[in-house]
Write a protein that holds these residues in place. Structure first.
Motif, PDB file in Angstrom:
ATOM      1  N   LEU A  22       0.822  -1.207   0.000  1.00  0.00           N
ATOM      2  CA  LEU A  22       0.000   0.000   0.000  1.00  0.00           C
ATOM      3  C   LEU A  22       0.858   1.260   0.000  1.00  0.00           C
ATOM      4  CD1 LEU A  22      -2.762  -1.059   2.565  1.00  0.00           C
ATOM      5  CD2 LEU A  22      -2.989  -0.872   0.082  1.00  0.00           C
ATOM      6  N   GLU A  23       1.970   1.208   0.702  1.00  0.00           N
ATOM      7  CA  GLU A  23       2.858   2.368   0.757  1.00  0.00           C
ATOM      8  C   GLU A  23       3.475   2.645  -0.601  1.00  0.00           C
ATOM      9  OE1 GLU A  23       6.738   3.790   3.368  1.00  0.00           O
ATOM     10  OE2 GLU A  23       5.454   2.172   4.105  1.00  0.00           O
ATOM     11  N   LEU A  24       3.926   1.597  -1.269  1.00  0.00           N
ATOM     12  CA  LEU A  24       4.501   1.761  -2.607  1.00  0.00           C
ATOM     13  C   LEU A  24       3.460   2.284  -3.588  1.00  0.00           C
ATOM     14  CD1 LEU A  24       6.622  -1.522  -2.890  1.00  0.00           C
ATOM     15  CD2 LEU A  24       7.513   0.806  -2.728  1.00  0.00           C
ATOM     16  N   VAL A  29       1.329   6.582  -6.770  1.00  0.00           N
ATOM     17  CA  VAL A  29       0.130   7.145  -7.394  1.00  0.00           C
ATOM     18  C   VAL A  29       0.010   8.633  -7.076  1.00  0.00           C
ATOM     19  CG1 VAL A  29      -2.389   7.160  -7.313  1.00  0.00           C
ATOM     20  CG2 VAL A  29      -1.173   4.999  -7.546  1.00  0.00           C
ATOM     21  N   LEU A  30       0.262   9.013  -5.823  1.00  0.00           N
ATOM     22  CA  LEU A  30       0.160  10.419  -5.437  1.00  0.00           C
ATOM     23  C   LEU A  30       1.213  11.273  -6.142  1.00  0.00           C
ATOM     24  CD1 LEU A  30      -1.112  12.628  -3.697  1.00  0.00           C
ATOM     25  CD2 LEU A  30       0.448  11.970  -1.848  1.00  0.00           C
ATOM     26  N   LEU A  31       2.466  10.843  -6.066  1.00  0.00           N
ATOM     27  CA  LEU A  31       3.536  11.590  -6.721  1.00  0.00           C
ATOM     28  C   LEU A  31       3.370  11.571  -8.235  1.00  0.00           C
ATOM     29  CD1 LEU A  31       6.573  10.359  -4.577  1.00  0.00           C
ATOM     30  CD2 LEU A  31       5.449  12.587  -4.460  1.00  0.00           C
ATOM     31  N   GLY A  32       2.959  10.413  -8.754  1.00  0.00           N
ATOM     32  CA  GLY A  32       2.763  10.294 -10.192  1.00  0.00           C
ATOM     33  C   GLY A  32       1.642  11.173 -10.694  1.00  0.00           C
ATOM     34  N   PRO A  96      16.675   0.132  -2.243  1.00  0.00           N
ATOM     35  CA  PRO A  96      15.675  -0.453  -3.162  1.00  0.00           C
ATOM     36  C   PRO A  96      14.315   0.227  -3.069  1.00  0.00           C
ATOM     37  CG  PRO A  96      16.861  -2.181  -1.981  1.00  0.00           C
ATOM     38  CD  PRO A  96      17.253  -0.881  -1.353  1.00  0.00           C
ATOM     39  N   TYR A  97      13.933   0.648  -1.871  1.00  0.00           N
ATOM     40  CA  TYR A  97      12.622   1.270  -1.675  1.00  0.00           C
ATOM     41  C   TYR A  97      12.478   2.510  -2.545  1.00  0.00           C
ATOM     42  CZ  TYR A  97       8.832   3.776   0.657  1.00  0.00           C
ATOM     43  OH  TYR A  97       7.679   4.466   0.923  1.00  0.00           O
ATOM     44  N   TRP A  98      13.450   3.396  -2.496  1.00  0.00           N
ATOM     45  CA  TRP A  98      13.348   4.646  -3.242  1.00  0.00           C
ATOM     46  C   TRP A  98      13.490   4.421  -4.741  1.00  0.00           C
ATOM     47  CZ3 TRP A  98      10.954   8.102  -0.777  1.00  0.00           C
ATOM     48  CH2 TRP A  98      11.113   8.251   0.606  1.00  0.00           C
TER      49      TRP A  98
END
Length: 230
Positions: A22-24, A29-32, A96-98
């Motif tokens: 959900l975080e990814l 989605v928000l930034l995109g 990897p997260y970023w």
């Protein structure tokens, strides 16, 4: 043969990866969306020096697989470590997260910009002329008239993009992130029961996407309350 008991046993373990999924998805989605809106607005002008680089970006990210994009960002940026270190970005891109957030954000921004660009262009020109006749500036007309209508029109198509992005987070497992699919792969390596594990993981994605579709349907109905049903 599929063991139902084993399915219910592993679901809590798989659900432990849901917050990261959900975080990814939520972050990308928000930034995109913000980036997609900026790109869509920039393409409303007629300056080739602005439009063509954006169209090139969109063509590249729409024309290549998300898997390849994640690989290029995660492994490819490592070749520019000295440069990234000199500008203070290596500590960010070595994680990897970023890298996953960046790849997912750029991918959904490319698709989203085309959705929003089309929605903005489909707003009747007469509304812009009416806003101008009322004395609204171009920016004010864009904020109060054009964008609200464009976003309502774009919501059904953008809903599909959100669903695709949720499913796209499963590819983050290839760069060691333990979201739902990453945990599923670990369970398979421990139990060698791929069928049950992937059925359980698929059921989680299905339930999650069903909830998202339901929520977006409610939002669409709320935004379209002015429509008169036949």
């Amino acid at each position: 043969m599929i063991d139902p008991g084993f399915l219910f046993e592993i679901i809590p373990t798989l659900l432990s990866g849901l917050p990261l999924t959900l975080e990814l998805a939520g972050s990308s989605v928000l930034l995109g969306f913000v980036l997609a809106l900026l790109l869509a607005l920039a393409q409303q002008g007629k300056w080739p020096v602005v439009v063509w680089p954006i169209r090139t970006f969109v063509a590249i990210f729409r024309g290549t697989p998300l898997l390849v994009q994640i690989f290029l960002i995660y492994y490819g940026l490592g070749q520019f470590r000295p440069t990234l270190q000199s500008v203070g970005l290596w500590s960010l891109f070595r994680e990897p997260y970023w890298c996953a957030i960046l790849a997912l954000t750029l991918n959904t921004a490319a698709y989203g910009s085309e959705i929003l660009r089309g929605a903005i262009r489909n707003v009747p020109r007469g509304l812009s002329e009416a806003a101008s006749a009322l004395g609204l500036s171009r920016m004010l007309a864009l904020r109060l008239v054009i964008l609200p209508l464009a976003l309502r029109q774009a919501l059904p198509a953008y809903s599909n993009e959100i669903i695709l992005m949720v499913k796209g987070t499963s590819l983050a497992s290839i760069i060691t992130l333990t979201e739902v699919t990453g945990i599923a792969q670990e369970l398979i390596s421990q139990t060698y029961r791929a069928m049950e594990v992937f059925i359980a993981a698929g059921a989680i994605y299905l339930a999650l996407n069903f909830l998202i579709v339901w929520a977006l349907s409610l939002l669409e109905a709320r935004l379209s309350h002015y429509r008169v049903r036949a």
